[in-house]
Write a protein that holds these residues in place. Sequence first.
Motif, mmCIF file in Angstrom:
data_model
loop_
_atom_site.group_PDB
_atom_site.id
_atom_site.type_symbol
_atom_site.label_atom_id
_atom_site.label_comp_id
_atom_site.label_asym_id
_atom_site.label_seq_id
_atom_site.Cartn_x
_atom_site.Cartn_y
_atom_site.Cartn_z
ATOM 1 N N GLY A 31 0.787 -1.228 0.000
ATOM 2 C CA GLY A 31 0.000 0.000 0.000
ATOM 3 C C GLY A 31 0.820 1.278 0.000
ATOM 4 O O GLY A 31 0.249 2.375 -0.012
ATOM 5 N N SER A 32 2.148 1.166 0.009
ATOM 6 C CA SER A 32 2.990 2.380 0.069
ATOM 7 C C SER A 32 2.767 3.291 -1.130
ATOM 8 O O SER A 32 2.618 4.510 -0.977
ATOM 9 C CB SER A 32 4.468 1.989 0.141
ATOM 10 N N GLY A 77 8.490 6.928 -1.802
ATOM 11 C CA GLY A 77 7.807 6.386 -0.642
ATOM 12 C C GLY A 77 6.899 7.371 0.059
ATOM 13 O O GLY A 77 6.789 8.551 -0.315
ATOM 14 N N VAL A 78 6.229 6.882 1.090
ATOM 15 C CA VAL A 78 5.268 7.677 1.845
ATOM 16 C C VAL A 78 5.942 8.851 2.542
ATOM 17 O O VAL A 78 5.481 10.003 2.443
ATOM 18 C CB VAL A 78 4.544 6.778 2.876
ATOM 19 N N MET A 79 7.036 8.586 3.245
ATOM 20 C CA MET A 79 7.699 9.650 3.991
ATOM 21 C C MET A 79 8.324 10.678 3.050
ATOM 22 O O MET A 79 8.340 11.879 3.349
ATOM 23 C CB MET A 79 8.754 9.076 4.934
ATOM 24 N N TYR A 80 8.835 10.219 1.930
ATOM 25 C CA TYR A 80 9.381 11.147 0.920
ATOM 26 C C TYR A 80 8.300 12.116 0.447
ATOM 27 O O TYR A 80 8.527 13.337 0.398
ATOM 28 C CB TYR A 80 9.930 10.341 -0.261
ATOM 29 N N ALA A 86 1.347 6.984 -0.979
ATOM 30 C CA ALA A 86 2.209 8.071 -1.450
ATOM 31 C C ALA A 86 1.484 8.914 -2.495
ATOM 32 O O ALA A 86 1.602 10.149 -2.512
ATOM 33 C CB ALA A 86 3.509 7.501 -2.016
ATOM 34 N N ASP A 87 0.717 8.249 -3.372
ATOM 35 C CA ASP A 87 -0.061 8.982 -4.374
ATOM 36 C C ASP A 87 -1.113 9.865 -3.714
ATOM 37 O O ASP A 87 -1.353 11.007 -4.147
ATOM 38 C CB ASP A 87 -0.749 8.004 -5.328
ATOM 39 N N LEU A 88 -1.776 9.351 -2.674
ATOM 40 C CA LEU A 88 -2.775 10.154 -1.955
ATOM 41 C C LEU A 88 -2.145 11.436 -1.414
ATOM 42 O O LEU A 88 -2.735 12.522 -1.492
ATOM 43 C CB LEU A 88 -3.374 9.353 -0.797
ATOM 44 N N ILE A 113 10.830 3.440 4.487
ATOM 45 C CA ILE A 113 12.166 3.873 4.066
ATOM 46 C C ILE A 113 13.009 2.664 3.649
ATOM 47 O O ILE A 113 13.778 2.727 2.673
ATOM 48 C CB ILE A 113 12.843 4.670 5.203
ATOM 49 N N GLU A 114 12.868 1.551 4.352
ATOM 50 C CA GLU A 114 13.555 0.317 3.946
ATOM 51 C C GLU A 114 13.154 -0.080 2.527
ATOM 52 O O GLU A 114 14.005 -0.447 1.696
ATOM 53 C CB GLU A 114 13.219 -0.815 4.918
ATOM 54 N N ALA A 115 11.847 0.004 2.246
ATOM 55 C CA ALA A 115 11.363 -0.353 0.912
ATOM 56 C C ALA A 115 11.915 0.603 -0.142
ATOM 57 O O ALA A 115 12.297 0.184 -1.249
ATOM 58 C CB ALA A 115 9.834 -0.338 0.893
ATOM 59 N N ALA A 116 11.972 1.895 0.190
ATOM 60 C CA ALA A 116 12.450 2.884 -0.771
ATOM 61 C C ALA A 116 13.953 2.740 -1.039
ATOM 62 O O ALA A 116 14.410 2.896 -2.183
ATOM 63 C CB ALA A 116 12.131 4.288 -0.259
#
Length: 417
Positions: A228-229, A306-309, A233-235, A255-258
């Motif tokens: 769902g990242s 990613g989400v945090m980015y 992130a798009d939202l 962040i690990e995924a990114a």
Amino acid sequence: MNHHRFYRPGYPEDMALTEIIEAEGHLIDSHIMERIFDTVVECQGRFEVEKFHIGRTNSEASQLRMRVETPTKEQMDQLLSHLLGLGCVPVDAGDAALEEITRDRCAPEDFYSTTNHRTQIRLGGEWIDVQKQRMDATIVVVGHAAECRKLRDLRAGDKIVTGMRGIRVIPDTKDRDRNSFSFMSNEVSSERQVETAVSQTVAIMKAVREQGKKIVVVAGPVVVHTGGSNPLADLIRLGWVDALLAGNALAVHDIEAALLGTSLGIRQKDGRQEEHGHRNHMRAINAIYNCTNIEGAVAQGRLKSGVMYEAVKHKVPFVLAGSLRDDGPLPDTITDMNEAQNLYSAHLENAGLVICLSSMLHSIATGNMLPSWVKMVCVDINPAVATKLSDRGSAQTVGVVTDVGLFLDLLIRKLKN
């Protein structure tokens, strides 16, 4: 309807304590009136309806005036306490009782503990709204204003509302007009079609934006594990998120995924275990420390997705609340729980919708901070999460039992279309 006697258990009339109470609202279609009657009986009391007027249109409220009696003062106090939460007010209650406290964080023993429903108190014969409504707080009066305040924030000299008189609670009632906030029934069901729930959530999101209110997302690390990242992130990138509330784990695994393409050491591209991948989340934390914090990692070009980015790039505020089991934690994670709670509360102000995504801990914590008129959509594969939210007083919660990654993917597709 006037002077109609419904229930009178047998105890001596001359020993009874009597109060006249009134209630107003959509009492019938919200089943509040039957709950009022049941409450009197359960508290060993008796009631006599003196007046009942049924609202004749969608907007007209019903009105109830009744006499209640109990054999003891303790039972009357208990009865009034329960009836207060159902919107009943003693007619001759007078102003709210205030007591000035002498020690920080120490309220009188009979302080009024708030619900999450709209509340008013009577001061100088006038009903005033209580601000910053939330459950499990005190009511502090400053001048001719009142607000909810947690016990830990009380200071010597504060004037606290005590007892049960001069207080009016206005419970949420069934919306006869069936607007976009009411057509999603407040229930938890795995039978609800995900596509339907997504469409209804989109309608609520649009209505919230039209009203100038915020959409807040509460997310757990399962968002990353279920893919769902990217849609989350798009939202954020498309402007549908006004604040992100989470714990250390969401940010770490995002962040690990990114950075490394894994989540808890599992490769996101094929779902297979990465060799030595169990250490990747620690590598991700270390990378952020080497950039000072998450914002620094974005500024230095180390974190690019990613989400945090997206939260940093689009200046969406986020709060990462720490816990005892956190690895690291990230430098952005707030380990002082009081500070984290205060920041959560601050970002929830003026919220119209809170979307909770697979985080029992943070969803329940957020529900405790919200007034009952703010709609919550709780998405989790475990139906117990939404059930626990409702059981703890957040009855406005709509539960969607499904995979959160699937829900987010459908949600962003619907919003883009």
